[in-house]
Design a protein around this motif. Structure first.
Motif, PDB file in Angstrom:
ATOM      1  N   HIS A 194     -34.425 -19.887 -50.432  1.00  0.00           N
ATOM      2  CA  HIS A 194     -34.165 -19.696 -51.407  1.00  0.00           C
ATOM      3  C   HIS A 194     -33.464 -17.579 -51.663  1.00  0.00           C
ATOM      4  CE1 HIS A 194     -37.431 -17.971 -53.004  1.00  0.00           C
ATOM      5  NE2 HIS A 194     -38.000 -18.785 -52.769  1.00  0.00           N
ATOM      6  N   TYR A 195     -32.490 -17.806 -52.628  1.00  0.00           N
ATOM      7  CA  TYR A 195     -32.337 -16.022 -52.523  1.00  0.00           C
ATOM      8  C   TYR A 195     -33.226 -15.463 -52.773  1.00  0.00           C
ATOM      9  CZ  TYR A 195     -30.526 -12.230 -54.032  1.00  0.00           C
ATOM     10  OH  TYR A 195     -29.722 -10.218 -53.954  1.00  0.00           O
ATOM     11  N   ARG A 196     -33.750 -14.320 -52.221  1.00  0.00           N
ATOM     12  CA  ARG A 196     -35.279 -12.942 -52.563  1.00  0.00           C
ATOM     13  C   ARG A 196     -34.107 -12.157 -53.089  1.00  0.00           C
ATOM     14  NH1 ARG A 196     -36.182 -16.954 -49.503  1.00  0.00           N
ATOM     15  NH2 ARG A 196     -38.710 -17.722 -48.719  1.00  0.00           N
ATOM     16  N   SER A 197     -33.856 -11.803 -54.620  1.00  0.00           N
ATOM     17  CA  SER A 197     -33.940 -10.843 -55.003  1.00  0.00           C
ATOM     18  C   SER A 197     -33.927  -9.759 -55.232  1.00  0.00           C
ATOM     19  CB  SER A 197     -33.333 -11.048 -57.081  1.00  0.00           C
ATOM     20  OG  SER A 197     -33.932 -11.351 -57.271  1.00  0.00           O
ATOM     21  N   ASP A 199     -35.897  -8.019 -52.116  1.00  0.00           N
ATOM     22  CA  ASP A 199     -34.782  -7.120 -51.699  1.00  0.00           C
ATOM     23  C   ASP A 199     -33.930  -6.268 -51.969  1.00  0.00           C
ATOM     24  OD1 ASP A 199     -36.900  -8.812 -49.978  1.00  0.00           O
ATOM     25  OD2 ASP A 199     -35.746 -10.051 -48.959  1.00  0.00           O
ATOM     26  N   TYR A 200     -33.204  -6.394 -52.460  1.00  0.00           N
ATOM     27  CA  TYR A 200     -31.942  -5.174 -52.664  1.00  0.00           C
ATOM     28  C   TYR A 200     -31.626  -4.730 -51.686  1.00  0.00           C
ATOM     29  CZ  TYR A 200     -28.343  -3.926 -55.778  1.00  0.00           C
ATOM     30  OH  TYR A 200     -26.732  -4.106 -56.477  1.00  0.00           O
ATOM     31  N   ILE A 218     -26.598 -19.842 -53.024  1.00  0.00           N
ATOM     32  CA  ILE A 218     -27.090 -18.807 -53.673  1.00  0.00           C
ATOM     33  C   ILE A 218     -25.479 -17.388 -53.755  1.00  0.00           C
ATOM     34  CG2 ILE A 218     -27.776 -16.277 -51.896  1.00  0.00           C
ATOM     35  CD1 ILE A 218     -29.556 -18.585 -50.400  1.00  0.00           C
ATOM     36  N   SER A 221     -24.341 -18.917 -57.447  1.00  0.00           N
ATOM     37  CA  SER A 221     -25.545 -18.002 -57.916  1.00  0.00           C
ATOM     38  C   SER A 221     -24.691 -16.445 -58.299  1.00  0.00           C
ATOM     39  CB  SER A 221     -26.817 -18.447 -57.727  1.00  0.00           C
ATOM     40  OG  SER A 221     -27.299 -17.249 -56.406  1.00  0.00           O
ATOM     41  N   LEU A 222     -24.551 -15.348 -57.539  1.00  0.00           N
ATOM     42  CA  LEU A 222     -24.365 -14.361 -57.120  1.00  0.00           C
ATOM     43  C   LEU A 222     -23.326 -14.187 -57.841  1.00  0.00           C
ATOM     44  CD1 LEU A 222     -25.654 -13.079 -54.141  1.00  0.00           C
ATOM     45  CD2 LEU A 222     -26.645 -12.650 -56.198  1.00  0.00           C
ATOM     46  N   ASP A 225     -22.132 -11.361 -60.669  1.00  0.00           N
ATOM     47  CA  ASP A 225     -23.587 -10.696 -61.094  1.00  0.00           C
ATOM     48  C   ASP A 225     -23.539  -9.213 -61.050  1.00  0.00           C
ATOM     49  OD1 ASP A 225     -26.622 -10.145 -61.190  1.00  0.00           O
ATOM     50  OD2 ASP A 225     -27.317 -11.761 -60.134  1.00  0.00           O
ATOM     51  N   ASP A 227     -25.324  -6.822 -60.453  1.00  0.00           N
ATOM     52  CA  ASP A 227     -26.253  -6.186 -59.558  1.00  0.00           C
ATOM     53  C   ASP A 227     -26.682  -6.634 -58.220  1.00  0.00           C
ATOM     54  OD1 ASP A 227     -27.519  -5.317 -61.423  1.00  0.00           O
ATOM     55  OD2 ASP A 227     -29.329  -6.871 -62.062  1.00  0.00           O
ATOM     56  N   CYS A 228     -25.368  -8.217 -57.920  1.00  0.00           N
ATOM     57  CA  CYS A 228     -25.104  -8.436 -56.206  1.00  0.00           C
ATOM     58  C   CYS A 228     -24.622  -7.352 -55.555  1.00  0.00           C
ATOM     59  CB  CYS A 228     -24.053  -9.603 -56.734  1.00  0.00           C
ATOM     60  SG  CYS A 228     -23.199 -10.120 -55.197  1.00  0.00           S
TER      61      CYS A 228
END
Length: 339
Positions: A194-197, A199-200, A218, A221-222, A225, A227-228
């Protein structure tokens, strides 16, 4: 002889017997360690050894030599040779799997070898899952087949990309018989991909075949966004006709920040002017160093293993490589994934 295993920076510890893996000992003691295939292929149970040593009966396919050299181990296969201090991989709180009923809303071909399956999940509330996870479809004989969600968590409708396996009891026979309105029993969500936000980091997504499905989940879902992070998607297929979602992907740049798409063909037909060869090689050709990136790999086990080794040799951090090897992560007794 029993060894003590301590989870770093927690109050949790457990013992592991001579005939047990680290994961077996943890589960016996009621200590929740993330895991999935339990065969050493998917890498979900990867932990970092902060103290102590382990051994393996056979070297696990899901752990590259470079990862082992950096102190990582696979808990499902590792057998302690001393007391251990381990640090489990950081992950979001995982939703609890539920058995649900779902209604088939659509089955259609995406290309000669891939079908699109759209399910509407029944129940009091919409299903909860993390973008990138998968589900099991339960068959009449008591077996199950696993398929990654290809859409973002957003309501009751969920997309799937199902690769047809000639002779497969589900993908070649049962799926061909499904019609809108039919019901199937499913369990979801499953898996640690799954996505680990947190990390950025700039994202490099690498997929082969229907390994695109969880990557699509994934990226869906971004979309929109703020913050993508920047995203580059490399998708490996044999020929241009196999690029079943090519047109849709090319439009994603309108909703993803700084998006780049690189299809890579291993057996292109005359006239193809794009990238050729192995998809992991295309990544290192484009990037002098991968030390600043988070990398998501999904598809054939050989690609995932080769990509891990290649990317770490080019500066990638083992802490920021996330992988889902289809043939191992979801394999169930009886038939290969998706059969």
């Amino acid at each position: 002889m029993a060894y003590q295993v301590i989870l770093f920076n927690t109050d949790s510890s457990f013992t592991v017997q001579d005939d047990e893996s680290v994961l077996d000992g943890a589960l016996r003691a009621g200590v929740p360690l993330a895991h999935d295939c339990r065969m050493g292929g998917c890498g979900t149970c990867r932990v970092k050894l902060l103290d102590g040593t382990v051994s393996y009966e056979d070297e696990p396919f899901g752990l590259s030599p470079e990862e082992a050299a950096e102190g990582y181990a696979l808990a499902c296969q590792a057998r302690p040779q001393s007391d251990l201090v381990i640090q489990p991989g950081a992950s979001a709180a995982m939703p609890e799997p539920e058995r649900r009923s779902a209604v088939v809303r659509e089955v259609r071909s995406l290309c000669d070898s891939v079908r699109h399956l759209l399910l509407e999940v029944e129940g009091d509330a919409p299903p909860v899952f993390l973008a990138g996870q998968y589900m099991n479809v339960h068959l009449e004989d008591g077996s199950a087949r696993s398929f990654s969600m290809a859409s973002a968590p957003n309501g009751r409708l969920i997309d799937f990309h199902v690769r047809r396996i000639p002779g497969g009891s589900f993908t070649d026979r049962r799926l061909a018989q499904l019609r809108a309105g039919d019901r199937v029993d499913i369990t979801l969500p499953l898996g640690g991909f799954h996505y680990r936000s947190a990390d950025y980091r700039p994202l490099i997504m690498v997929a082969t075949g229907t390994g695109l499905a969880p990557i699509r989940s994934i990226l869906q879902s971004l979309m929109d966004d703020p913050d993508c992070p920047p995203v580059t998607l490399y998708w490996g297929m044999r020929n241009e006709a196999d690029l079943y979602l090519d047109a849709e992907i090319r439009a994603w740049g309108e909703k993803l920040y700084d998006f780049r798409y690189v299809p890579v063909l291993s057996r292109p037909e005359p006239g193809w002017t794009g990238r050729t060869g192995h998809v992991q090689q295309a990544v290192v050709q484009d990037h002098g160093s991968l030390e600043e990136h988070a990398l998501y790999l999904c598809g054939a086990p050989a690609m995932v293993r080769d990509a891990k080794q290649l990317f770490m040799a080019n500066g990638a951090s083992a802490d920021h490589i996330y992988a889902d090897s289809f043939s191992f992560a979801h394999e169930l007794p009886g038939e290969p994934l998706g059969a």
